[in-house]
Design a protein around this motif. Structure first.
Motif, PDB file in Angstrom:
ATOM      1  N   LEU A  65     -26.530  16.783  68.379  1.00 59.47           N
ATOM      2  CA  LEU A  65     -25.486  16.730  67.360  1.00 59.47           C
ATOM      3  C   LEU A  65     -24.812  18.091  67.298  1.00 59.47           C
ATOM      4  O   LEU A  65     -25.489  19.119  67.156  1.00 59.47           O
ATOM      5  CB  LEU A  65     -26.085  16.362  66.005  1.00 59.47           C
ATOM      6  N   LEU A  66     -23.495  18.105  67.432  1.00 56.88           N
ATOM      7  CA  LEU A  66     -22.728  19.349  67.429  1.00 56.88           C
ATOM      8  C   LEU A  66     -22.365  19.720  65.998  1.00 56.88           C
ATOM      9  O   LEU A  66     -21.747  18.927  65.274  1.00 56.88           O
ATOM     10  CB  LEU A  66     -21.465  19.173  68.271  1.00 56.88           C
ATOM     11  N   LEU A  67     -22.749  20.918  65.590  1.00 58.64           N
ATOM     12  CA  LEU A  67     -22.515  21.404  64.234  1.00 58.64           C
ATOM     13  C   LEU A  67     -21.836  22.767  64.286  1.00 58.64           C
ATOM     14  O   LEU A  67     -21.814  23.428  65.328  1.00 58.64           O
ATOM     15  CB  LEU A  67     -23.836  21.518  63.469  1.00 58.64           C
ATOM     16  N   THR A  68     -21.308  23.187  63.157  1.00 53.85           N
ATOM     17  CA  THR A  68     -20.687  24.502  63.052  1.00 53.85           C
ATOM     18  C   THR A  68     -21.289  25.268  61.879  1.00 53.85           C
ATOM     19  O   THR A  68     -21.914  24.682  60.994  1.00 53.85           O
ATOM     20  CB  THR A  68     -19.162  24.397  62.821  1.00 53.85           C
ATOM     21  N   ARG A  69     -21.086  26.582  61.910  1.00 55.22           N
ATOM     22  CA  ARG A  69     -21.401  27.392  60.731  1.00 55.22           C
ATOM     23  C   ARG A  69     -20.110  28.012  60.240  1.00 55.22           C
ATOM     24  O   ARG A  69     -19.416  28.705  60.983  1.00 55.22           O
ATOM     25  CB  ARG A  69     -22.431  28.479  61.032  1.00 55.22           C
ATOM     26  N   ARG A  70     -19.777  27.726  58.997  1.00 56.51           N
ATOM     27  CA  ARG A  70     -18.540  28.217  58.417  1.00 56.51           C
ATOM     28  C   ARG A  70     -18.605  29.729  58.206  1.00 56.51           C
ATOM     29  O   ARG A  70     -19.674  30.288  58.000  1.00 56.51           O
ATOM     30  CB  ARG A  70     -18.275  27.507  57.077  1.00 56.51           C
ATOM     31  N   THR A  71     -17.444  30.363  58.246  1.00 56.26           N
ATOM     32  CA  THR A  71     -17.410  31.808  58.054  1.00 56.26           C
ATOM     33  C   THR A  71     -17.806  32.176  56.628  1.00 56.26           C
ATOM     34  O   THR A  71     -17.660  31.372  55.697  1.00 56.26           O
ATOM     35  CB  THR A  71     -16.006  32.371  58.334  1.00 56.26           C
ATOM     36  N   ASP A  72     -18.261  33.384  56.459  1.00 58.37           N
ATOM     37  CA  ASP A  72     -18.650  33.864  55.127  1.00 58.37           C
ATOM     38  C   ASP A  72     -17.447  34.118  54.238  1.00 58.37           C
ATOM     39  O   ASP A  72     -17.601  34.349  53.034  1.00 58.37           O
ATOM     40  CB  ASP A  72     -19.468  35.148  55.255  1.00 58.37           C
ATOM     41  N   THR A  73     -16.243  34.099  54.814  1.00 60.81           N
ATOM     42  CA  THR A  73     -15.034  34.374  54.036  1.00 60.81           C
ATOM     43  C   THR A  73     -14.337  33.111  53.535  1.00 60.81           C
ATOM     44  O   THR A  73     -13.341  33.219  52.824  1.00 60.81           O
ATOM     45  CB  THR A  73     -14.034  35.188  54.883  1.00 60.81           C
ATOM     46  N   MET A  74     -14.853  31.937  53.899  1.00 64.30           N
ATOM     47  CA  MET A  74     -14.233  30.690  53.433  1.00 64.30           C
ATOM     48  C   MET A  74     -14.377  30.562  51.922  1.00 64.30           C
ATOM     49  O   MET A  74     -15.386  30.951  51.342  1.00 64.30           O
ATOM     50  CB  MET A  74     -14.877  29.491  54.116  1.00 64.30           C
ATOM     51  N   ARG A  75     -13.369  29.975  51.284  1.00 62.78           N
ATOM     52  CA  ARG A  75     -13.394  29.853  49.831  1.00 62.78           C
ATOM     53  C   ARG A  75     -14.441  28.847  49.364  1.00 62.78           C
ATOM     54  O   ARG A  75     -15.105  29.055  48.344  1.00 62.78           O
ATOM     55  CB  ARG A  75     -12.010  29.438  49.328  1.00 62.78           C
TER      56      ARG A  75
END
Length: 209
Positions: A65-75
């Motif tokens: 399963l392909l996942l992402t990690r969101r940036t620490d700067t996202m609201r």
């Protein structure tokens, strides 16, 4: 060493299961499943429509399963592990179109590698979203181009691990003076939890349980 994939955790087997999932938009599960006391609060808010791609990659040793990690700067949901996806725009013809567009924008995974397979019921979040989870298989050979404004990294987790209920946990935190429960699926140094873990658990319940 036998490197053949477990039969039930190939991309083809996932596709066979997923094609039976054709949930209409508006069928709502979500964060309130573990928190029935918050159901009226969660469902009573004005919900914004979004869509995510649930991309199962066809790997020789077994699907991932392909996942992402969101940036620490996202609201919203900064630093959290997530499926590629986002809000459904007025120009999107369907949740599927939105999920494919957002996936391309976030990680550069092109539509030519993606085969849509089905769609789970909408998942409603405590943060005010109604998310359409779009199921798909992904042909290997792709390359990713990460959008650094939104995503820190993309990575793959074995489907066999995520579809094993022994790896599903329930945790809780205090939110607005109330205990709120959520699913977690720690995988090595990565902590899959919240909305993403909730949708993965729903995937398990509907396709593999």
């Amino acid at each position: 060493m036998d490197t053949r994939p477990v039969e039930n955790f190939t991309a083809e087997d996932f596709r066979r299961r997923a094609v039976h999932e054709q949930a209409p938009h508006g069928v709502e599960l979500g964060d309130h499943t573990l928190n029935p006391g918050l159901k009226d609060l969660i469902l009573g808010q004005k919900l914004r429509d979004a869509a995510v791609l649930v991309p199962v990659v066809d790997r020789p040793q077994g699907a991932t399963l392909l996942l992402t990690r969101r940036t620490d700067t996202m609201r919203n949901h900064s630093g959290q592990i997530a499926f590629p996806g986002g809000r459904i725009d007025p120009d999107d013809g369907s949740p599927e179109d939105a999920a494919l567009r957002e996936t391309d924008e976030e990680i550069g995974l092109k539509r030519g590698f993606i085969n849509l397979a089905g769609r789970m019921p909408d998942y409603v979040t405590g943060s005010g979203y109604r998310i359409a989870p779009v199921l798909a298989t992904v042909r290997p050979g792709f390359s990713l181009t990460i959008n650094p404004d939104e995503v820190d990294e993309a990575f793959e987790v074995p489907l066999e691990f995520l579809m094993d209920p022994a790896n599903h946990r329930r945790d809780s935190r205090i939110w607005q003076d109330r205990e709120r429960f959520f699913h977690t699926m720690p995988y090595g140094e990565r902590y899959i939890w919240g909305i993403t873990a909730g949708m993965i658990h729903m995937l398990y319940e509907r396709l593999y349980a």
